[in-house]
Design an enzyme around this catalytic site. Structure first.
Site, PDB file in Angstrom:
ATOM      1  N   ASP A   1      -6.252   8.112  29.329  1.00 48.69           N
ATOM      2  CA  ASP A   1      -7.250   7.173  28.821  1.00 48.69           C
ATOM      3  C   ASP A   1      -8.297   7.885  27.969  1.00 48.69           C
ATOM      4  O   ASP A   1      -8.855   7.297  27.036  1.00 48.69           O
ATOM      5  CB  ASP A   1      -7.934   6.451  29.980  1.00 48.69           C
ATOM      6  CG  ASP A   1      -6.986   5.490  30.688  1.00 48.69           C
ATOM      7  OD1 ASP A   1      -5.968   5.115  30.079  1.00 48.69           O
ATOM      8  OD2 ASP A   1      -7.263   5.142  31.852  1.00 48.69           O
ATOM      9  N   GLY A   2      -8.581   9.152  28.284  1.00 51.75           N
ATOM     10  CA  GLY A   2      -9.532   9.906  27.485  1.00 51.75           C
ATOM     11  C   GLY A   2      -9.077  10.093  26.052  1.00 51.75           C
ATOM     12  O   GLY A   2      -9.899  10.099  25.125  1.00 51.75           O
TER      13      GLY A   2
ATOM     14  N   ASP B   1     -30.938   4.783  40.009  1.00 53.00           N
ATOM     15  CA  ASP B   1     -30.381   5.931  39.290  1.00 53.00           C
ATOM     16  C   ASP B   1     -30.047   5.603  37.847  1.00 53.00           C
ATOM     17  O   ASP B   1     -29.927   6.514  37.028  1.00 53.00           O
ATOM     18  CB  ASP B   1     -29.123   6.432  39.997  1.00 53.00           C
ATOM     19  CG  ASP B   1     -29.467   7.270  41.220  1.00 53.00           C
ATOM     20  OD1 ASP B   1     -30.667   7.554  41.404  1.00 53.00           O
ATOM     21  OD2 ASP B   1     -28.553   7.632  41.975  1.00 53.00           O
TER      22      ASP B   1
END
Length: 499
Positions: free
Chosen positions: A263-264, A372
């Site tokens: 997927d990268g 966060d």
């Protein structure tokens, strides 16, 4: 008598001094209150000015989109008129020659269940640069269409009907997008995962096969071309690019994009195209593979099928993100927009303080994020970071923007899914204790100081990825096989049963 007079004078002086001290303290408090009221008034005025400015920009953007839609409609009407005239001419010619069978294949739904909606005519590419040693050649033309469940099931263009004063949803056919080539693909871009021997071997083998069997022009990245030439000079025909300007015009040259990796690698391919993206064929050589449905060991059969067509397509929407520096001042500075296929993340970085973010949807205030961070994700990225933060998994064909908090300091802060036509603005307020950091598909981190804002909206250029079967089947299979979704041991048949 003199003693009493002295005592009275002392008492009067002490009373006057006490009153003076109280007056000084009261004056200071009044000044503090006046300063606070002035700050509130200034902040309110700035907020009103900013709201007016955003409303003006929204109206301008809305007007521009309407003008673009009217222009596209006029262009499509012109193309449809030319196509209709051509169809009439061809039908007349075929009737004279007695070829009545072919006339049936020109109806709305063909034997492949394709209902044509958009036709991209074949035309000469307008790029005038040189890649390698060859000039630009004509791009292959294709038709994008909606698939239907059968030959008699005509596609319904209207989603909602208002007939007879009643609001009803119209009947819909199978909403699978199909790609059918009007002419064979002439050029292919191959993008690979770096530092992988198996990918390097497969890339060389695929290039030889495409050049010998399909006679197509092949483009690779500069580092890949260097490795190929170091292996053998037989790869001298492979082309590449040297300047960034050539990458910006790559979409005018390439007919197909092939990715070898996970997927990268698909995310990297998406980042290369700042505008329109050619159809993408992704071979799985990674770990999970939510966007890589094809297996590398049968790449020849897959490429044969896709280049012959028709093939199912998933339109994966992208977000267009832009950082706005010092959004509260009159002199705003906009950075270059960035396109993301998965998500944009705003987090606290190395700071020990909670992030404090103000979020707006168009002109409406949404909430303040204290935690966060925050994730703004596409539906294709719903199985990535957003899923790990508690967001829902969404079919990639569903248009929308996922609004997912990261570890919020609240028990009631749940994720949202917003419609695709909204513009989301995330701003770091001036009273924030720390800075924030934005990352785009896991890279290109940018610092957001108090007063900076991040604006996100749906980009007009999706990434069309080829499907092995169809969009729904590929998505559900990736969820089951990649995440082992809802995998549990089945119930035993030896347990007591209801009587």
């Amino acid at each position: 008598m003199e003693l009493e007079k002295v005592l009275q004078d002392n008492l009067q002086h002490s009373a006057i001094g006490t009153m003076d001290n109280h007056l000084v303290e009261f004056t200071e408090e009044l000044r503090t209150v006046a300063k606070a009221l002035k700050r509130v008034a200034d902040g309110k005025a700035r907020a009103q000015e900013e709201a007016v400015e955003w409303k003006r920009k929204y109206e301008l953007e809305k007007l521009r989109n309407l003008q673009l839609q009217e222009k596209e409609i006029s262009v499509q009407e012109g193309i449809a008129t030319d196509a209709t005239q051509k169809w009439i001419d061809n039908s007349s010619h075929q009737a004279e020659n007695g070829e009545s069978i072919q006339n049936q294949n020109r109806k709305c739904c063909t034997k492949h269940g394709i209902c044509g909606l958009e036709i991209r005519p074949r035309q000469i590419s307008q790029c005038d640069f040189v890649m390698g040693s060859n000039l630009c050649s004509p791009k292959a033309s294709f038709t994008l269409a909606w698939g239907s469940n059968g030959e008699n099931n005509k596609h319904k263009h209207d989603v909602v009907s208002f007939e007879s004063g009643n609001i009803t949803t119209a009947a819909r056919s199978h909403k699978q997008i199909m790609l059918k080539w009007d002419s064979p693909p002439q050029s292919v871009v191959i993008l690979t995962k770096p530092n992988s021997n198996s990918v390097r071997v497969l890339c060389a083998e695929m290039i030889r096969w495409l050049a010998d069997e399909k006679m197509v022009t092949i483009f690779v990245e500069p580092r890949v071309k260097k490795d190929l030439l170091a292996e053998s000079m037989d790869f001298h025909f492979v082309q590449s690019w040297e300047k960034d300007e050539e990458i910006l015009l790559l979409h005018t040259k390439a007919d197909l994009v092939i990715t070898l990796g996970g997927d990268g690698t698909v995310l990297w391919a998406s980042s290369l195209f700042k505008g329109p993206v050619p159809p993408v064929i992704s071979f799985s050589l990674g770990s999970l593979g939510f966007m890589t449905p094809f297996q590398s060991d049968c790449y020849r059969d897959c490429l044969e099928m896709i280049m012959r067509g028709p093939v199912s397509i998933t339109l994966r929407h992208r977000l267009q993100c832009q950082v706005l520096r010092d959004a509260g001042s009159d002199e705003k500075w906009r950075e270059e927009p960035i396109l993301v296929l998965n998500e944009v993340t705003i987090d606290r970085g190395m700071s020990s303080f909670l992030t404090y973010l103000e979020c707006y949807c168009d002109d409406s205030f949404v909430t303040c994020v204290q935690g966060d961070g925050l994730i703004l994700s596409t539906t294709s990225g719903s199985t990535a970071y957003s899923l790990a933060a508690g967001g829902s998994m969404v079919h990639p064909q569903v248009p929308g923007i996922l609004f997912t908090p990261i570890c919020p300091h609240s028990l009631s802060f749940r994720p949202l899914i917003l419609p695709e036509y909204v513009t989301v603005r995330v701003q770091v307020p001036f009273n924030s204790r720390g800075k924030a950091w934005a990352s785009f598909d896991g890279k290109d981190r940018k610092e957001l100081k108090p007063g900076d804002a991040l604006i996100c909206s749906m980009a007009p250029w999706p990434v069309p990825t080829a499907c092995e079967d169809d969009s729904t089947h590929d998505f559900l299979r990736s969820v089951r096989e990649g995440l082992h979704w809802n995998l549990r041991k089945p119930q035993s048949l030896d347990e007591p049963k209801d009587i």
